[in-house]
Design a protein around this motif. Sequence first.
Motif, PDB file in Angstrom:
ATOM      1  N   GLN A  67       8.408   0.302   2.562  1.00 25.00           N
ATOM      2  CA  GLN A  67       7.703  -0.299   1.429  1.00 25.00           C
ATOM      3  C   GLN A  67       7.781  -1.819   1.443  1.00 25.00           C
ATOM      4  OE1 GLN A  67       9.049   1.699  -2.136  1.00 25.00           O
ATOM      5  NE2 GLN A  67       8.231   3.649  -1.441  1.00 25.00           N
ATOM      6  N   VAL A  68       7.544  -2.375   2.627  1.00 27.64           N
ATOM      7  CA  VAL A  68       7.440  -3.822   2.806  1.00 27.64           C
ATOM      8  C   VAL A  68       6.156  -4.100   3.572  1.00 27.64           C
ATOM      9  CG1 VAL A  68       9.950  -4.170   2.795  1.00 27.64           C
ATOM     10  CG2 VAL A  68       8.776  -3.821   4.968  1.00 27.64           C
ATOM     11  N   THR A  69       5.835  -5.356   3.756  1.00 27.99           N
ATOM     12  CA  THR A  69       4.633  -5.703   4.505  1.00 27.99           C
ATOM     13  C   THR A  69       4.906  -5.688   6.009  1.00 27.99           C
ATOM     14  OG1 THR A  69       5.097  -8.069   4.534  1.00 27.99           O
ATOM     15  CG2 THR A  69       3.854  -7.213   2.628  1.00 27.99           C
ATOM     16  N   GLY A  70       3.840  -5.571   6.759  1.00 32.17           N
ATOM     17  CA  GLY A  70       3.956  -5.650   8.211  1.00 32.17           C
ATOM     18  C   GLY A  70       4.485  -6.994   8.667  1.00 32.17           C
ATOM     19  N   ASP A  71       4.134  -8.045   7.947  1.00 33.45           N
ATOM     20  CA  ASP A  71       4.642  -9.377   8.274  1.00 33.45           C
ATOM     21  C   ASP A  71       6.158  -9.439   8.169  1.00 33.45           C
ATOM     22  OD1 ASP A  71       2.097 -10.329   8.760  1.00 33.45           O
ATOM     23  OD2 ASP A  71       1.906 -11.315   6.813  1.00 33.45           O
TER      24      ASP A  71
ATOM     25  N   ALA B 295       6.722  -0.461   8.178  1.00 32.01           N
ATOM     26  CA  ALA B 295       6.436  -1.180   6.931  1.00 32.01           C
ATOM     27  C   ALA B 295       6.108  -0.207   5.802  1.00 32.01           C
ATOM     28  CB  ALA B 295       5.292  -2.167   7.145  1.00 32.01           C
ATOM     29  N   TRP B 296       5.286   0.765   6.100  1.00 29.05           N
ATOM     30  CA  TRP B 296       4.908   1.752   5.085  1.00 29.05           C
ATOM     31  C   TRP B 296       6.141   2.495   4.578  1.00 29.05           C
ATOM     32  CZ3 TRP B 296       0.829   3.081   2.209  1.00 29.05           C
ATOM     33  CH2 TRP B 296       0.835   4.344   1.611  1.00 29.05           C
TER      34      TRP B 296
ATOM     35  N   HIS C 240       9.986 -16.215   5.739  1.00 29.65           N
ATOM     36  CA  HIS C 240       9.783 -14.786   5.952  1.00 29.65           C
ATOM     37  C   HIS C 240      11.016 -14.141   6.585  1.00 29.65           C
ATOM     38  CE1 HIS C 240       5.729 -14.657   4.641  1.00 29.65           C
ATOM     39  NE2 HIS C 240       5.437 -13.529   5.274  1.00 29.65           N
TER      40      HIS C 240
ATOM     41  N   ARG D 197       3.578  -0.944  11.653  1.00 28.79           N
ATOM     42  CA  ARG D 197       2.830  -0.540  10.451  1.00 28.79           C
ATOM     43  C   ARG D 197       3.455   0.677   9.793  1.00 28.79           C
ATOM     44  NH1 ARG D 197      -2.656  -0.112  13.581  1.00 28.79           N
ATOM     45  NH2 ARG D 197      -1.095   0.890  14.872  1.00 28.79           N
TER      46      ARG D 197
END
Length: 65
Positions: free
Chosen positions: A33-37, A29-30, A2, A26
């Motif tokens: 345009q990636v995940t929170g992880d 991430a939004w 990751h 969050r």
Amino acid sequence: MHQLAARALISPAALASELEWSPDPRVIAWDLQVTGDLVDARLSSLDPAEHAQLWARTAHHRDEA
């Protein structure tokens, strides 16, 4: 794994820019345009220079608290 993907997808400049607007992973991430992880992985794998840069650019968030 990751952390490698996060470094490839999230540049220090983009992360700094997003953190100036919101400290919430969050939201970052939004916007990116990636995940929170991936945001969490990128934040946890900052090198000392990146950490210092982000700390300086986000001082206003700490001042408001």
